[in-house]
Each structure stands twice: as C-alpha cells, then as structure tokens.
Design a protein around this motif. Structure first.
Motif, PDB file in Angstrom:
ATOM      1  N   ALA A   1       0.898  -1.173  -0.142  1.00  0.00           N
ATOM      2  CA  ALA A   1      -0.061  -0.129   0.146  1.00  0.00           C
ATOM      3  C   ALA A   1       0.856   1.381  -0.169  1.00  0.00           C
ATOM      4  O   ALA A   1       0.379   2.299   0.565  1.00  0.00           O
ATOM      5  CB  ALA A   1      -0.870  -0.118   1.198  1.00  0.00           C
ATOM      6  N   GLY A   2       2.183   1.055  -0.610  1.00  0.00           N
ATOM      7  CA  GLY A   2       3.062   2.328  -0.620  1.00  0.00           C
ATOM      8  C   GLY A   2       2.873   3.493  -1.462  1.00  0.00           C
ATOM      9  O   GLY A   2       3.960   4.043  -1.486  1.00  0.00           O
ATOM     10  N   LEU A   3       1.731   3.434  -2.148  1.00  0.00           N
ATOM     11  CA  LEU A   3       1.623   4.697  -3.126  1.00  0.00           C
ATOM     12  C   LEU A   3       0.344   5.484  -2.516  1.00  0.00           C
ATOM     13  O   LEU A   3      -0.772   4.719  -2.347  1.00  0.00           O
ATOM     14  CB  LEU A   3       1.456   4.270  -4.769  1.00  0.00           C
ATOM     15  CG  LEU A   3       2.722   3.691  -5.183  1.00  0.00           C
ATOM     16  CD1 LEU A   3       2.264   3.234  -6.756  1.00  0.00           C
ATOM     17  CD2 LEU A   3       3.831   4.789  -5.162  1.00  0.00           C
ATOM     18  N   PRO A   4       0.327   6.797  -2.729  1.00  0.00           N
ATOM     19  CA  PRO A   4      -0.945   7.345  -1.905  1.00  0.00           C
ATOM     20  C   PRO A   4      -2.011   7.465  -2.865  1.00  0.00           C
ATOM     21  O   PRO A   4      -3.051   7.999  -2.272  1.00  0.00           O
ATOM     22  CB  PRO A   4      -0.340   8.869  -1.736  1.00  0.00           C
ATOM     23  CG  PRO A   4       0.745   9.018  -2.745  1.00  0.00           C
ATOM     24  CD  PRO A   4       1.565   7.436  -2.921  1.00  0.00           C
ATOM     25  N   GLY A   5      -2.123   7.154  -4.002  1.00  0.00           N
ATOM     26  CA  GLY A   5      -3.140   7.254  -4.897  1.00  0.00           C
ATOM     27  C   GLY A   5      -3.069   6.478  -6.255  1.00  0.00           C
ATOM     28  O   GLY A   5      -1.992   5.588  -6.442  1.00  0.00           O
ATOM     29  N   ASN A   6      -3.679   6.485  -7.210  1.00  0.00           N
ATOM     30  CA  ASN A   6      -3.792   5.862  -8.551  1.00  0.00           C
ATOM     31  C   ASN A   6      -2.217   6.241  -8.972  1.00  0.00           C
ATOM     32  O   ASN A   6      -1.970   7.274  -9.022  1.00  0.00           O
ATOM     33  CB  ASN A   6      -4.707   6.140  -9.449  1.00  0.00           C
ATOM     34  CG  ASN A   6      -6.066   5.987  -9.174  1.00  0.00           C
ATOM     35  OD1 ASN A   6      -7.042   6.576  -9.745  1.00  0.00           O
ATOM     36  ND2 ASN A   6      -6.420   4.908  -8.394  1.00  0.00           N
ATOM     37  N   ASP A   7      -1.427   5.356  -9.526  1.00  0.00           N
ATOM     38  CA  ASP A   7      -0.220   5.484  -9.731  1.00  0.00           C
ATOM     39  C   ASP A   7      -0.228   6.154 -11.056  1.00  0.00           C
ATOM     40  O   ASP A   7       0.878   6.649 -11.618  1.00  0.00           O
ATOM     41  CB  ASP A   7       0.709   4.246  -9.984  1.00  0.00           C
ATOM     42  CG  ASP A   7       2.304   4.524 -10.125  1.00  0.00           C
ATOM     43  OD1 ASP A   7       2.721   5.531  -9.269  1.00  0.00           O
ATOM     44  OD2 ASP A   7       2.921   3.660 -10.953  1.00  0.00           O
ATOM     45  N   ASP A   8      -1.326   6.205 -11.865  1.00  0.00           N
ATOM     46  CA  ASP A   8      -1.512   7.033 -13.187  1.00  0.00           C
ATOM     47  C   ASP A   8      -0.200   6.733 -13.944  1.00  0.00           C
ATOM     48  O   ASP A   8       0.464   7.611 -14.299  1.00  0.00           O
ATOM     49  CB  ASP A   8      -1.640   8.407 -12.771  1.00  0.00           C
ATOM     50  CG  ASP A   8      -2.919   8.441 -12.104  1.00  0.00           C
ATOM     51  OD1 ASP A   8      -3.834   7.707 -12.509  1.00  0.00           O
ATOM     52  OD2 ASP A   8      -3.324   9.547 -11.382  1.00  0.00           O
ATOM     53  N   SER A   9       0.006   5.588 -14.527  1.00  0.00           N
ATOM     54  CA  SER A   9       0.944   5.156 -15.454  1.00  0.00           C
ATOM     55  C   SER A   9       2.334   5.564 -15.036  1.00  0.00           C
ATOM     56  O   SER A   9       3.334   6.040 -15.744  1.00  0.00           O
ATOM     57  CB  SER A   9       0.606   5.892 -16.836  1.00  0.00           C
ATOM     58  OG  SER A   9      -0.695   5.549 -17.330  1.00  0.00           O
ATOM     59  N   GLY A  10       2.632   5.725 -13.739  1.00  0.00           N
ATOM     60  CA  GLY A  10       3.833   6.028 -13.037  1.00  0.00           C
ATOM     61  C   GLY A  10       4.060   7.175 -12.591  1.00  0.00           C
ATOM     62  O   GLY A  10       5.344   7.746 -12.136  1.00  0.00           O
ATOM     63  N   ALA A  11       2.997   8.015 -12.525  1.00  0.00           N
ATOM     64  CA  ALA A  11       3.139   9.457 -12.218  1.00  0.00           C
ATOM     65  C   ALA A  11       3.417   9.702 -10.910  1.00  0.00           C
ATOM     66  O   ALA A  11       4.447  10.513 -10.559  1.00  0.00           O
ATOM     67  CB  ALA A  11       1.765  10.139 -12.605  1.00  0.00           C
ATOM     68  N   MET A  12       2.780   8.880  -9.828  1.00  0.00           N
ATOM     69  CA  MET A  12       3.145   9.004  -8.421  1.00  0.00           C
ATOM     70  C   MET A  12       4.429   8.352  -8.130  1.00  0.00           C
ATOM     71  O   MET A  12       5.275   8.940  -7.479  1.00  0.00           O
ATOM     72  CB  MET A  12       2.108   8.040  -7.544  1.00  0.00           C
ATOM     73  CG  MET A  12       0.598   8.660  -7.775  1.00  0.00           C
ATOM     74  SD  MET A  12       0.468  10.270  -6.782  1.00  0.00           S
ATOM     75  CE  MET A  12      -0.733  10.916  -7.535  1.00  0.00           C
ATOM     76  N   SER A  13       4.871   7.435  -8.966  1.00  0.00           N
ATOM     77  CA  SER A  13       6.140   6.722  -8.674  1.00  0.00           C
ATOM     78  C   SER A  13       7.377   7.715  -9.144  1.00  0.00           C
ATOM     79  O   SER A  13       8.465   7.899  -8.811  1.00  0.00           O
ATOM     80  CB  SER A  13       6.363   5.662  -9.451  1.00  0.00           C
ATOM     81  OG  SER A  13       5.413   4.376  -9.075  1.00  0.00           O
TER      82      SER A  13
END
Length: 764
Positions: free
Chosen positions: A649-661
């Motif tokens: 659960a280490g991302l705060p929202g939809n990764d959106d094709s790598g945007a959050m990452s």
C-alpha cells in the motif's frame, strides 16, 4: 521512517527472490523492484511481467472492475490470465483480452476459477499457486509474447482454457459510460498444439472505438482432445467458432496423467493472427522459459542501472526508488509495427493514460534516463497528429480520448525542445500545437483538442458554458506558454508574442476573494464577464437547491457529473497555485512573498493539498520562488515519510501510468522538473549520493555531503567545484556531465534565497 524500515525491507527482498528462478536474481538493480508496491490501496498497479514499455502485459485477473485486473484480496478467486493490461489508472477499466486458465477438474464447464496462494512477482516474472487444482502458474514475457509455464500435480487429467471473449470492465447496462463493450470474437484450433483467434472490444475509460487483439497460442505438448465453445455452450471436436457476435473459446485437454508441465506461448498483434504468430517466431522461437526471463531482466537492468544509488542508501530506499523507475517505464506501450490504422516508419506508441497525469514528472524522468525513448514518444504523438488530426492528451486502444484539461502534449513538445532532444521535427511540433490552440475539436470535446476553445480565444477564459472551465483556463494558459517558447525558438515571432500574451489568461479568472486568510483564487465566470457566486445542485418539486461557490467548493460528483465540474478532481485552492510559467506573478497576485508563504502553509496544514493527484505535484516546491528552498525540502520530506513506503500500500493514490512513482523518484534524487521548462528545482536529496549514467557517456553525480537525520538542509552548493547559489539547475548542465555537491547541515542558512527560479519575463 524510511531508515526504520531497513530490517523489514531486508526480509521483503528475501521473500521477493525466494522461489524466483536463479537467472532472475543475478542483476543487482532488478532485485530492488517490487511490482506489488501499489497493488493495495488506490495504486492500481499491474503486477504481472512486462518488458519496458512492453505491448503485452500478461497477468492475473481477479476483479473485472479493477483497472489492472488485480485484487490483493485472497478470498476473491482468480479466473484467468489475460494478455493486455494498463498500470495505475483510474476510471473505467480497459483491456483484459485473451484469457488463458489452466485447470484440472470440472472439464465440462467453461467457467473456471481458483483461490490463490504463494504469489510472487519480480522484474519480468509472476507466479501463483492455484489452490483449487494445486497448479503452479508462472509467467514471463517478451515485448509481444507471453510465456507461461504451468506445473501440474501427477495423477490427474489436465486442461487449459483459451478464452477470446473475456475482458475487463463489462457492465450489464449497454453503452454504460467508461464500460468496455463486447463486439465480437473468433477462435480456431489450427493443430494439436496451435490455437488462434481474436477479441474485438470497444469503449472503456476513453470511450474509444473498437479495437481488435489477435492472438496465436502454441502449447509445448500436444493436447489430446478439445472442445470449442460459443456463448458458454461446448462443441467437442469442433475446430472453428466464427464471429457472430458471441463470446468464443477453446478447452484443450491433456489426458496423460503423468504429465507435470505444459508451457504455452501466446503472441498478440493488433494487425492479424499471422502477425501474432510471427511475433512468436521472432521473439520467442524456443521453449526456454529461463532464457525469456533472463532477457527480460537484462532489458530492465539496462535502464535501471542508469541511475546508481550509492551503498549507503538503505534497502527500503532502493526498493522505493527502483520500483518507482520500473513503474514509470511500463507505459505508454510501444506498438511500433502494430498500428492497424496507417503505415509509417515512425515509432508508434499507445496507452497514453493520460498525458495530463504523466507530463509533470514521468516524461521528464524518461528524458533523463532514456532521451532517445522520449524522442520516439514525442515523434509518435506527432505521427498521430498527422493521421488523426490532433495529438492526444490520452489515447488507448488506438483511439484518442479523453481530454481531462489542457492539450498537454504541447508541454511534451516544449519539454523536448528546451532540453534539446534530437531527431524531432519541431516545426511539425509547432504546427500540431497551433492546431490545438486555434481549431476547436467539435463534438463533445472530450476526445482531443481544447474544449471550450471558442470561449478561451474570444473571452480570454473558458466560461461556465463549458465544463471544467477552471482547470481548462489555467492549463491552456500554460499550454500557450509552451507553444510560445517553441515558436520563439523557431523564429516565429508573431505567434510567440500572441501566445506569450495568452499565457497570462489565468489572470482573467483570478477573483480577489478571501478564504482562510488567503486572497485571490481562480473562480467561475459567465460569458458576460460576471462572477458566479453559486451553483445549482439539484431540483426537487420545483425548488432549486444551490451551493455557494467558494475556493473549497466541490460541485462534482454530487451536483454534476465527475467530468462536469468547474475543476477536474481538485479545488480552487489547488488549481490557484497552477501558474508554473510565472510563479513570480502568482506571488504578486497573492499579496507578496509573506502572504504567499502563509498561503502555502495553510494549504498544507489544513489538508487542502492532495498528495494522491497530479494538480498539486509542483505545489510543495513553490517555496523556492520566495527564496526558501529549505521549506520546499522540509515539506517534501514530510509528504514522502507519511505517504510513501515499500509496502503493497506504498503509493498514496492511483499510480497513473507511473506519475506517483516518478514524483517520488525525482524527489529522492533531490531534483524536480518544471515540465516544459529547461530546469530542475534542487531539494535536499534523500540519499547521500546518486549517479546518472547518461546515454551520451557523461555521468552526472549528486552528492549530499554530511547528509544525516540531523543534517537535512542545504548549506551551500558547488557545481563542478565552483560555488553555486541557484536553487535550480539547467538540464544542459546535467546532460554535459559533472558533479553537484550539496553541503548539508542542521539548519537553513539562506542558500537559494538570493536568486529565485525563472518566471516568464514581462517583456514578452
């Protein structure tokens, strides 16, 4: 927090590599990638194997309503493995085509499912135990071919289902918004080891026209018998089920009870079944699962090793960082040679999902790691413009759509131009940008181009006659700035002057209202120039209910549809910070540096900042423009420590094709781009040293000297041995190679205060 996870992360790495073939564990950077990060919560990441930007993405399907097909809930049965997925997206699902499912019982049933156990995933690899029949399924892939290895227990009959009709996002309501809709399918048994067919689906998140996924499947062992099926009715021994608008498939039976392993190769194509077979012959002509896996790992290693974190970085930090790079390079997908719409020697990419999400950090990260790849992506956008009429802001299933705000492919053109990417026809790029800025797309204005453009070009803003008028106006203003930069560089001075002027159009919706101590916000206005104070939110028995429109008001989805509000997925508090080309003018509009700092502090302290969505991506860095990069760094560190980690659960929202990452990866290095412009903001790195091994052969090293839990502030900076007082660095300084040394200490000393980052010059 990150350092405190070191011990747990070491255990995690052992678990990741346990049971994964030895050839998959030899590459030093691959072992820090955990595809499961973001698979719980809202991340929606794809957990199956993929090559970088790979066209085929085979993986587990558990939940038809899931964008990635996946669910972490082990009480929900898996119903198969489809060959096409997206990663990290929201909205309605797309793809989930050509399902394969091994089983060992209930041989007269089309529906097959099993609970899961022992899931493992790494770069290029996924495996799971199907508890219902004690089958171990392993998957790896090439760019266009999925390679399966099914392990069966001896003593039982076995079977494999090939389903050409299944897909994600199906709803019982015909033509439901964002739902995929079945169009047709066909399947044929070619021989005792070969099956081919296609799936034709339309709709999904982008409401796209029909797309067709053709496939060719080859088994390593001949099946002894088979039943084809149509509309869930079995037809034993019937080889062909032609397309008549029903779902089709084949159950292939293996009678040898001593048989313990069957491998399957599935090639896909958007051209034809024979092209799918050719893809197998070219990319996986052998039966070595290990070789395909090793090649996949090598393809990723070549990219991941281009950014080297030194040995002082913790296992937790490396896992978060390299998984971030991995997620960034899953999409868009490279379908060069697989375009069914036109022939072209230009690279062809699809699944821009969406550029509104990725232009801010994902594409700039690709530019740093693999500039030739980013040039190919930009050229693909221009090729789409030449044939479809507009560059997409989003595109999937070979169809443009949907546009959430601005024409943000314009930002990618400008970003490539100012960073001097080679091999791009920038004159053609300017032509495409001008089409966006001057020609209304017509129709419902969701597919492509700029909706509300007639208002924008006549009034200087988008009025309430059009949906998403607020974010369209501020985004168009920045798109205009990007257009002007390219026009100016190409000596098109007339267009440059016009669009530099239009870059100030955000001011036309700036209303001097006060909310929570801050004055001045982007607010709605009608076509006559009157401010709008309230919005109708319903009607019952002749009574109209309205809500006052304040900077925190949210009219969607309660009063209007999700896409029909004044802003898209954010409030005025968020979008009123979006003037990335002229932050200095924004500060003046807010009342000066002191008022701007207070406004930012209120924004974060009151929870108006949304870490899980893109409109606020730049906001934590805005303290740079008041000469306080230390406050940006402190804010960014706080955001990461609270919202990011290496758990599932280490991302705060939809990764959106790598945007959050990609947002995370940049900030761990101590850099952040202002996309469409030539520089990166400098923040306190989270690691003591990183090296960019650039494709031009020139390394760039970032050293955070004396970095520790106590020493988190930049005291001084040195670029190639010379004192450096700016809180930003030009792309060309990085591309030229060298060394940026940041002397860290326990408190801020005023570094970066003397000269603030660039803002649009007033003499344009």
């Amino acid at each position: 927090m990150i350092l405190s996870h070191l011990k747990r992360c070491g255990v995690l790495l052992l678990l990741l590599t346990a049971g994964i073939p030895a050839s998959a564990q030899t590459n030093p950077y691959n072992r820090y990638v955990d595809p499961f990060i973001g698979s719980e919560g809202q991340g929606n990441v794809f957990v199956g194997p993929s090559r970088p930007y790979g066209m085929i993405k085979p993986g587990p399907d558990v939940n038809k309503a899931s964008n990635s097909g996946y669910s972490p809930d082990l009480d929900i049965p898996l119903y198969g493995f489809s060959q096409t997925h997206v990663s990290g997206t929201g909205g309605g699902p797309k793809y989930g085509n050509i399902l394969v499912m091994p089983f060992a019982g209930n041989f007269d049933r089309v529906k097959q499912e099993s609970l899961r156990a022992n899931e493992k995933a790494g770069v290029g690899y996924y495996s799971v135990q199907l508890k219902q029949y004690d089958i171990n399924a392993e998957i790896t892939s090439t760019n266009k071919v999925a390679f399966y290895r099914f392990g069966f227990k001896p003593g039982t009959r076995k079977a494999i289902k090939f389903d050409a009709g299944d897909f994600l996002g199906e709803k019982p309501v015909p033509d439901a918004r964002e739902a995929q809709q079945f169009v047709g399918s066909e399947i044929e048994v070619v021989s005792g080891t070969e099956i081919r067919g296609y799936s034709r689906i339309r709709g999904g998140w982008n409401n796209g026209s029909a797309y067709t996924v053709y496939f060719y499947a080859i088994t390593s062992k001949p099946f002894d018998s088979f039943s084809s099926y149509k509309a869930d009715k079995l037809y034993p021994g019937v080889k062909l089920q032609a397309d008549d608008g029903n779902k089709t498939g084949v159950l292939a039976y293996f009678d040898d009870t001593a048989l313990q392993q069957v491998q399957v190769k599935i090639g896909i194509s958007f051209i034809s079944e024979l092209k799918a077979r050719q893809n197998i012959e070219e990319e996986a002509p052998h039966w070595s699962f290990e070789k395909v896996l090793a090649d996949s790992r090598d393809s990723w290693e070549d990219l991941l090793k281009r950014v080297e974190l030194d040995n002082s970085a913790s296992a937790e930090q490396k896992t978060m960082f390299y998984t971030g790079l991995y997620h960034t390079m899953l999409m868009p997908v490279d379908r060069s040679g697989e375009n069914p719409l036109w022939q072209s020697a230009t690279p062809y990419y699809d699944d821009f999902y969406a550029i509104w999400d990725t232009f801010r950090s994902s594409n700039p990260l690709i530019t740093l790691i693999d500039p030739a790849r980013e040039a190919a992506i930009v050229n693909s956008l221009l090729n789409i413009y030449q044939h479809d009429g507009y560059m997409p802001d989003a595109r999937s299933g070979n169809c443009n759509g949907r546009t959430q705000g601005g024409s943000n492919a314009d930002v990618l053109i400008a970003d490539a131009y100012v960073k001097k990417l080679k091999g791009i026809n920038y004159s053609l790029g300017l032509e495409a940008m001008l089409k966006d800025a001057t020609i209304p797309p017509g129709g419902n204005e969701e597919k492509e181009g700029r909706g509300g453009l007639t208002d924008y070009n006549s009034l200087g803003y988008v009025s309430n006659r059009f949906v998403r008028a607020g974010n369209r106006t501020v985004e168009y203003a920045y798109n205009d700035y990007c257009l002007a930069v390219v026009a100016d560089g190409l000596n098109r001075k007339g267009e440059a002057r016009r669009f530099f002027k239009q870059a100030d159009n955000w001011k036309n919706l700036w209303r001097p209202v006060t909310d929570h101590g801050a004055t001045g916000f982007i607010m709605p206005k009608d076509a006559a120039g009157h401010w709008i104070d309230s919005i109708i939110c319903g009607e019952s028995n002749g009574r109209i209910t309205s809500i006052p429109y304040t900077p925190l008001a949210q009219d969607w989805p309660n009063c209007v549809c999700w896409w029909c509000g004044f802003f898209y997925e954010a409030s005025s508090w968020e979008y009123s910070f979006y003037v990335p080309h002229n932050v200095a003018a924004l500060i003046d509009a807010c009342g000066g540096p002191d008022a701007f700092r207070q406004r930012l502090d209120t924004f974060f302290a009151n929870g108006y900042y949304n870490v899980g969505n893109e409109p606020s991506f730049l906001s934590p860095n805005l303290y740079h423009w008041i000469g306080r990069p230390d406050l940006s760094s402190s804010r960014i560190k706080q955001i990461i420590s609270v919202n990011y980690n290496s758990t599932r659960a280490g991302l705060p929202g939809n990764d959106d094709s790598g945007a959050m990452s990609s947002w995370l990866a940049f900030h761990m290095l101590g850099l952040y781009p202002n996309a469409g412009q030539s520089y990166y903001l400098i923040n306190s790195p989270m690691v003591k040293q990183s090296v960019l091994h650039q494709t031009n052969g020139k390394d760039f090293k970032i050293i955070a000297k004396d970095l520790s839990d106590n020493n988190q502030f930049i005291q001084a900076a040195f670029l190639n041995g010379k004192p450096y007082s700016r809180s930003w660095i030009e792309h060309q300084d990085i591309a030229g190679g060298g060394e940026l040394v940041l002397q860290m200490g326990p408190k801020q000393t005023g570094w970066g205060a003397a000269v603030t980052p660039p803002s649009m010059a007033g003499d344009h």
